[in-house]
Enzyme design. Sequence first.
Site, PDB file in Angstrom:
ATOM      1  CG  ASP A 145      93.245 125.634 -25.081  1.00  0.00           C
ATOM      2  OD1 ASP A 145      93.924 124.888 -25.815  1.00  0.00           O
ATOM      3  OD2 ASP A 145      92.495 125.196 -24.191  1.00  0.00           O
TER       4      ASP A 145
ATOM      5  NE  ARG B 160     100.747 121.798 -17.293  1.00  0.00           N
ATOM      6  CZ  ARG B 160      99.591 121.137 -17.289  1.00  0.00           C
ATOM      7  NH1 ARG B 160      98.719 121.366 -16.333  1.00  0.00           N
ATOM      8  NH2 ARG B 160      99.313 120.277 -18.234  1.00  0.00           N
TER       9      ARG B 160
ATOM     10  CE  LYS C 211      99.782 123.189 -23.491  1.00  0.00           C
ATOM     11  NZ  LYS C 211      98.862 122.071 -23.203  1.00  0.00           N
ATOM     12  CG  ASN C 212      97.678 121.773 -26.800  1.00  0.00           C
ATOM     13  OD1 ASN C 212      98.402 121.445 -25.856  1.00  0.00           O
ATOM     14  ND2 ASN C 212      96.639 122.566 -26.654  1.00  0.00           N
TER      15      ASN C 212
ATOM     16  CB  CYS D  88      93.825 119.699 -14.972  1.00  0.00           C
ATOM     17  SG  CYS D  88      92.733 120.061 -16.314  1.00  0.00           S
TER      18      CYS D  88
ATOM     19  NE  ARG E  35      90.907 118.116 -19.823  1.00  0.00           N
ATOM     20  CZ  ARG E  35      92.078 118.733 -19.986  1.00  0.00           C
ATOM     21  NH1 ARG E  35      92.600 119.385 -18.987  1.00  0.00           N
ATOM     22  NH2 ARG E  35      92.737 118.634 -21.125  1.00  0.00           N
TER      23      ARG E  35
HETATM   24  C1  EPZ Z   1      93.026 119.175 -25.790  1.00  0.00           C
HETATM   25  O1  EPZ Z   1      92.611 118.628 -24.560  1.00  0.00           O
HETATM   26  C2  EPZ Z   1      94.048 120.244 -25.448  1.00  0.00           C
HETATM   27  N1  EPZ Z   1      95.186 119.640 -24.768  1.00  0.00           N
HETATM   28  C3  EPZ Z   1      93.401 121.296 -24.544  1.00  0.00           C
HETATM   29  O2  EPZ Z   1      94.376 122.311 -24.306  1.00  0.00           O
HETATM   30  C4  EPZ Z   1      92.216 121.906 -25.291  1.00  0.00           C
HETATM   31  O3  EPZ Z   1      91.574 122.835 -24.432  1.00  0.00           O
HETATM   32  C5  EPZ Z   1      91.241 120.802 -25.685  1.00  0.00           C
HETATM   33  O4  EPZ Z   1      91.925 119.798 -26.468  1.00  0.00           O
HETATM   34  C6  EPZ Z   1      90.076 121.328 -26.500  1.00  0.00           C
HETATM   35  O5  EPZ Z   1      90.564 121.958 -27.640  1.00  0.00           O
HETATM   36  C7  EPZ Z   1      96.138 119.023 -25.502  1.00  0.00           C
HETATM   37  O6  EPZ Z   1      96.040 118.910 -26.716  1.00  0.00           O
HETATM   38  C8  EPZ Z   1      97.305 118.462 -24.754  1.00  0.00           C
HETATM   39  P1  EPZ Z   1      89.058 117.171 -25.517  1.00  0.00           P
HETATM   40  P2  EPZ Z   1      91.722 117.289 -24.535  1.00  0.00           P
HETATM   41  O7  EPZ Z   1      89.212 115.710 -25.391  1.00  0.00           O
HETATM   42  O8  EPZ Z   1      92.125 116.388 -25.634  1.00  0.00           O
HETATM   43  C9  EPZ Z   1      85.217 115.930 -23.065  1.00  0.00           C
HETATM   44  C10 EPZ Z   1      95.673 123.770 -23.013  1.00  0.00           C
HETATM   45  O9  EPZ Z   1      95.379 124.724 -22.279  1.00  0.00           O
HETATM   46  N2  EPZ Z   1      85.721 114.546 -23.173  1.00  0.00           N
HETATM   47  O10 EPZ Z   1      88.831 117.764 -26.876  1.00  0.00           O
HETATM   48  O11 EPZ Z   1      91.706 116.758 -23.151  1.00  0.00           O
HETATM   49  C11 EPZ Z   1      86.050 116.754 -22.124  1.00  0.00           C
HETATM   50  O12 EPZ Z   1      85.633 116.569 -20.775  1.00  0.00           O
HETATM   51  C12 EPZ Z   1      94.842 122.516 -22.955  1.00  0.00           C
HETATM   52  O13 EPZ Z   1      96.618 123.766 -23.847  1.00  0.00           O
HETATM   53  C13 EPZ Z   1      84.916 113.507 -22.737  1.00  0.00           C
HETATM   54  O14 EPZ Z   1      83.806 113.710 -22.249  1.00  0.00           O
HETATM   55  O15 EPZ Z   1      90.291 117.904 -24.862  1.00  0.00           O
HETATM   56  C14 EPZ Z   1      85.794 118.153 -22.597  1.00  0.00           C
HETATM   57  O16 EPZ Z   1      84.569 118.602 -22.053  1.00  0.00           O
HETATM   58  C15 EPZ Z   1      93.718 122.580 -21.949  1.00  0.00           C
HETATM   59  N3  EPZ Z   1      85.386 112.239 -22.833  1.00  0.00           N
HETATM   60  C16 EPZ Z   1      85.628 117.992 -24.111  1.00  0.00           C
HETATM   61  O17 EPZ Z   1      85.374 116.605 -24.322  1.00  0.00           O
HETATM   62  C17 EPZ Z   1      86.628 111.968 -23.362  1.00  0.00           C
HETATM   63  O18 EPZ Z   1      87.004 110.775 -23.455  1.00  0.00           O
HETATM   64  C18 EPZ Z   1      86.838 118.405 -24.920  1.00  0.00           C
HETATM   65  O19 EPZ Z   1      87.905 117.624 -24.509  1.00  0.00           O
HETATM   66  C19 EPZ Z   1      87.423 113.032 -23.797  1.00  0.00           C
HETATM   67  C20 EPZ Z   1      86.947 114.312 -23.702  1.00  0.00           C
END
Ligand code: EPZ
Length: 416
Positions: A305, A397, A22-23, A116, A121
């Site tokens: 995850d 999802r 998915k990711n 979410c 996020r």
């Molecule tokens: C991706 O989400 C994945 N989703 C998530 O999988 C996964 O848990 C996550 O990466 C971490 O590996 C997809 O790829 C579609 P991040 P993403 O930006 O990109 C903070 C699932 O269950 N952050 O690496 O949203 C954020 O709040 C999903 O399949 C900021 O502060 O994750 C979090 O604490 C859930 N500012 C941390 O970074 C930003 O601009 C990691 O988020 C962006 C992120």
Amino acid sequence: MASFIIEGGKRLEGEVVISGSKNASLPIIAASILSGKKTTLYNVPDIHDTQVTIKILKYLGCKVKKTNGKIEIDTRYIKRNDVPDYLMREMRSTVILAGALIGRFKDASFSYPGGCDIGARPIDLHLKALRELGVDIQEEHGYIKCSADKIVGGNIHLDFPSVGATENAMLAAVCAEGFTTITNAAREPEIVDLGNFLNCMGAKVRGMGGSVIKIEGVSKLHGAEYTIMPDRIVAATYLAASAITGGEICLKNVNPRDMGAMLHVLLDMGVQLRIEKDKIIQKAPKKLESIHIVRTMPYPGFPTDIQSPFMALATVARGTSVFIENIFENRFQHIDELTRMGADIKVEGRSAVVRGVNALQGANVVARELRGGAALVVAALAANGTTTISGTEFIDRGYENIEKYLLECGAKIRRE
Ligand code: EPZ
């Protein structure tokens, strides 16, 4: 809300062919916008999140044809570069379309993606990266308007190795003028898959999988054919589902090299693993050992995850396990539901202390987000009696036909 009804206590044995990731699929489907040509993708999972992304591409004017795991996307006739609120809110990762739209049209508008249940996020790192490439960003009334006369390669440093921000930076930079360096980039295998796909389209991306990604902007991209990598989180979820029942399972179409941290935890819990190139065979003991301490970290650390499905394992392991959730601020919502099933879990801030119990009891529980829902399925498979899990739409999802594969491995599960 639909529910899963699971009668626990059945030993899971059998084979599961793991779906595409998915990711990896979501950013790669978005990236097809960049070429303005035809793209064919194989091994795309047919799940809610990919369906929503395709719905948005169609809204933008793309022609999309789906036949089983193959998707043919024609992005020649895109006629808009705005994503309306009602579509942005359908899932968090719609923000990934921003980089693709900006990379192609140098102009895009979209609303703040829905947060979410696992956390706020924010997208500040995404916006900071785009500004570094010369994109002007105006935020008003919850809408984000991006525009640039031209996109100029730059030096992007991510304060946190955000997966989404890394992907957006890559998408916006591949057709920029000049060179872009992304430091403290996310190293997830899905980033590597996206980089490989972009290079298939004629981009020049190097270093993905490491903390420094270098991109030489090119003037245009061409169409491509590409096969999506296997879903490492889905694979680990099925390993957990079999392990909690003391079962034996063979996973096909997996990449064990993407799963190191998860496989090590399972070995520490006492399973036996036979690893082949694209196959994992797992044999679990009747009683698993506890996990001393697990910290969720950016890749190659233990993935956030899989925290909740593995916590379900720990609830009936021998001894006490400690989980520390370092990535998202609200990713313990499954704990109340596991407690209803008889689990012994104490939460202190970002830490959860799980004392193994002899057995869980079937109960009525509620899935509130994707991976927490998967954790309830894992727990229900080993619980004494019947468990009703409402909120299957969250699980759908990210897991294609989960009840089909579990049934084929001997579980007693039905959807109502
Ligand atoms: C991706 O989400 C994945 N989703 C998530 O999988 C996964 O848990 C996550 O990466 C971490 O590996 C997809 O790829 C579609 P991040 P993403 O930006 O990109 C903070 C699932 O269950 N952050 O690496 O949203 C954020 O709040 C999903 O399949 C900021 O502060 O994750 C979090 O604490 C859930 N500012 C941390 O970074 C930003 O601009 C990691 O988020 C962006 C992120």
